[in-house]
Design an enzyme around this catalytic site. Structure first.
Site, PDB file in Angstrom:
ATOM      1  N   TYR A   1       0.718  -1.269  -0.058  1.00 44.91           N
ATOM      2  CA  TYR A   1       0.102  -0.085  -0.059  1.00 44.91           C
ATOM      3  C   TYR A   1       0.969   1.175   0.035  1.00 44.91           C
ATOM      4  CZ  TYR A   1      -4.683   1.961   0.585  1.00 44.91           C
ATOM      5  OH  TYR A   1      -5.939   2.579   0.353  1.00 44.91           O
TER       6      TYR A   1
ATOM      7  N   LYS B   1      -3.627   7.780   3.428  1.00 49.36           N
ATOM      8  CA  LYS B   1      -4.574   7.518   4.424  1.00 49.36           C
ATOM      9  C   LYS B   1      -4.403   7.865   5.716  1.00 49.36           C
ATOM     10  CE  LYS B   1      -7.513   5.817   1.428  1.00 49.36           C
ATOM     11  NZ  LYS B   1      -8.786   6.842   0.691  1.00 49.36           N
TER      12      LYS B   1
HETATM   13  N1  LIG Z   1     -11.268  -0.658  -2.984  1.00 46.63           N
HETATM   14  C1  LIG Z   1     -10.854  -0.470  -1.788  1.00 46.63           C
HETATM   15  O1  LIG Z   1     -10.515  -1.973  -1.347  1.00 46.63           O
HETATM   16  C2  LIG Z   1     -10.948   0.576  -0.876  1.00 46.63           C
HETATM   17  C3  LIG Z   1     -10.875   0.235   0.673  1.00 46.63           C
HETATM   18  C4  LIG Z   1     -10.721   1.246   1.601  1.00 46.63           C
HETATM   19  C5  LIG Z   1     -10.825   2.615   0.910  1.00 46.63           C
HETATM   20  N2  LIG Z   1     -11.084   2.809  -0.130  1.00 46.63           N
HETATM   21  C6  LIG Z   1     -11.356   4.236  -0.541  1.00 46.63           C
HETATM   22  O2  LIG Z   1     -12.497   4.407  -1.341  1.00 46.63           O
HETATM   23  C7  LIG Z   1     -12.448   5.575  -2.286  1.00 46.63           C
HETATM   24  C8  LIG Z   1     -13.256   5.355  -3.603  1.00 46.63           C
HETATM   25  O3  LIG Z   1     -12.277   4.217  -4.106  1.00 46.63           O
HETATM   26  P1  LIG Z   1     -13.041   2.964  -4.909  1.00 46.63           P
HETATM   27  O4  LIG Z   1     -12.110   1.878  -4.012  1.00 46.63           O
HETATM   28  O5  LIG Z   1     -14.456   3.010  -5.002  1.00 46.63           O
HETATM   29  O6  LIG Z   1     -12.260   3.065  -6.462  1.00 46.63           O
HETATM   30  P2  LIG Z   1     -12.763   3.804  -7.744  1.00 46.63           P
HETATM   31  O7  LIG Z   1     -11.507   3.919  -8.575  1.00 46.63           O
HETATM   32  O8  LIG Z   1     -14.011   3.224  -8.058  1.00 46.63           O
HETATM   33  O9  LIG Z   1     -12.861   5.357  -7.246  1.00 46.63           O
HETATM   34  C9  LIG Z   1     -11.873   6.254  -7.089  1.00 46.63           C
HETATM   35  C10 LIG Z   1     -12.253   7.499  -7.549  1.00 46.63           C
HETATM   36  O10 LIG Z   1     -11.261   8.757  -7.345  1.00 46.63           O
HETATM   37  C11 LIG Z   1     -11.619   9.561  -8.457  1.00 46.63           C
HETATM   38  N3  LIG Z   1     -10.570  10.548  -8.645  1.00 46.63           N
HETATM   39  C12 LIG Z   1      -9.154  10.340  -8.587  1.00 46.63           C
HETATM   40  N4  LIG Z   1      -8.433  11.156  -8.795  1.00 46.63           N
HETATM   41  C13 LIG Z   1      -9.249  12.383  -8.843  1.00 46.63           C
HETATM   42  C14 LIG Z   1      -9.129  13.862  -8.842  1.00 46.63           C
HETATM   43  N5  LIG Z   1      -8.046  14.456  -9.111  1.00 46.63           N
HETATM   44  N6  LIG Z   1     -10.464  14.535  -8.924  1.00 46.63           N
HETATM   45  C15 LIG Z   1     -11.975  13.996  -8.712  1.00 46.63           C
HETATM   46  N7  LIG Z   1     -11.879  12.584  -8.398  1.00 46.63           N
HETATM   47  C16 LIG Z   1     -10.740  11.774  -8.610  1.00 46.63           C
HETATM   48  C17 LIG Z   1     -11.747   8.652  -9.836  1.00 46.63           C
HETATM   49  O11 LIG Z   1     -12.273   9.308 -10.911  1.00 46.63           O
HETATM   50  C18 LIG Z   1     -12.722   7.423  -9.129  1.00 46.63           C
HETATM   51  O12 LIG Z   1     -13.885   7.863  -9.423  1.00 46.63           O
HETATM   52  C19 LIG Z   1     -11.009   5.925  -2.261  1.00 46.63           C
HETATM   53  O13 LIG Z   1     -10.805   6.790  -1.425  1.00 46.63           O
HETATM   54  C20 LIG Z   1     -10.184   4.520  -1.888  1.00 46.63           C
HETATM   55  O14 LIG Z   1      -8.999   4.692  -1.196  1.00 46.63           O
HETATM   56  C21 LIG Z   1     -11.256   1.676  -1.308  1.00 46.63           C
END
Ligand SMILES: NC(=O)c1ccc[n+]([C@@H]2O[C@H](COP(=O)([O-])OP(=O)(O)OC[C@H]3O[C@@H](n4cnc5c(N)ncnc54)[C@H](O)[C@@H]3O)[C@@H](O)[C@H]2O)c1
Length: 258
Positions: free
Chosen positions: A153, A160
């Site tokens: 990570y 984070k």
């Molecule tokens: N998938 C996992 O395992 C997981 C676990 C814990 C937390 N998260 C967090 O959840 C959140 C959403 O991620 P996800 O897993 O649904 O993936 P995802 O790829 O579907 O979503 C990530 C989003 O971030 C957006 N993004 C990136 N750069 C950007 C910018 N400059 N301006 C505006 N938007 C921007 C992308 O367009 C995308 O829609 C993130 O913060 C991620 O770290 C994900």
């Protein structure tokens, strides 16, 4: 319906697998009116995903790193709604050289990029919308437990940790205006962002072995429901909190049978 009458801005939908897509879906089922954001070339993907929501929604332009976009977003929401009752920050990005076992070699620019897009952006988004948010409004961000170091990570993990801190400072500064700021710390889910992390399956496997409640990396609905709850009046005295929606993984140090 716990979000009846609420107007929610939801960032971070890129496909129907996005955590934010499921938040939008649950929120609509709970009575909310929703607007999405996306930016640049991926906006068409967001619009395609949005078409699968129960109710039609518009997608507003937002690159969270562009001051012009943030300003225009505030103006558009002011014209359309006059107020915003809740915001989901579901935004994260780290360059490939800052992830996947490259912690020691990652250049400062890549670590900074991860920080700006994934952590500072929570403050940037909140700052753009705070004038539109009434007392009782909520901001929720999505976290991956940053109290420990994980395999692969790397600088996303550091970002984070910063996000967790940013949410506490925002809770401090926006609390007097009655605005709540919280995070949901989710277990691993198979989204576009996750697949961009080389070795993501290692993390997913840990959860499959160790989460007391079990964990389905293909099911973002439990995370989405917790976000909706935090945006609702049922969480009215909660701020600066990190709610773990991870099958109980964070509470145990090893699998029940080793
Ligand atoms: N998938 C996992 O395992 C997981 C676990 C814990 C937390 N998260 C967090 O959840 C959140 C959403 O991620 P996800 O897993 O649904 O993936 P995802 O790829 O579907 O979503 C990530 C989003 O971030 C957006 N993004 C990136 N750069 C950007 C910018 N400059 N301006 C505006 N938007 C921007 C992308 O367009 C995308 O829609 C993130 O913060 C991620 O770290 C994900």
């Amino acid at each position: 319906m716990i979000l009846e009458g609420k107007r929610l801005l939801i960032t971070g939908v890129i496909t129907k697998d996005s955590i934010a897509f499921h938040v939008a879906e649950q929120a609509q089922k709970e009575g909310a009116t929703v607007l999405l954001t996306s930016f640049g070339r991926v906006k068409r993907m967001t619009e395609r995903a949005a078409a699968r929501l129960p109710e039609p929604v518009d997608v507003l332009e937002l690159d969270v790193n562009r001051a012009e976009d943030l300003e225009a977003l505030g103006a558009t929401l002011g014209d359309r709604w006059g107020q915003v009752d809740g915001v989901l920050h579901a935004i994260a990005f780290a360059p490939q050289d800052a992830l996947g076992g490259k912690f020691m070699s990652a250049p400062a620019e890549s670590a900074n990029a991860a920080f700006q897009t994934s952590a500072f952006s929570l403050k940037a988004l909140a700052g753009a919308l705070v004038e539109l948010m009434p007392r009782g409004a909520g901001i929720v961000g999505l976290d991956f437990d940053a109290t420990v170091a994980w395999p692969i990570y790397d600088w996303m993990g550091v970002a984070k940790a910063a996000l967790e801190s940013v949410s506490r400072y925002l809770a401090r500064d926006l609390g007097p205006a009655g605005i709540r700021v919280n995070l949901v710390s989710a277990g691993p889910l198979g989204t576009v962002a996750a697949q961009g992390i080389p070795g993501f399956d290692q993390l997913a496997e840990l959860w499959r072995r160790q989460a007391p409640l079990g964990w389905d990396t293909a099911d973002p609905v439990p995370v989405a429901k917790a976000v909706c709850w935090l945006l609702s009046d049922y969480a009215q005295a909660i701020s600066g909190e990190i709610v773990h929606v991870d099958g109980g993984f964070h509470a145990v140090g090893a699998p029940a049978s080793v």
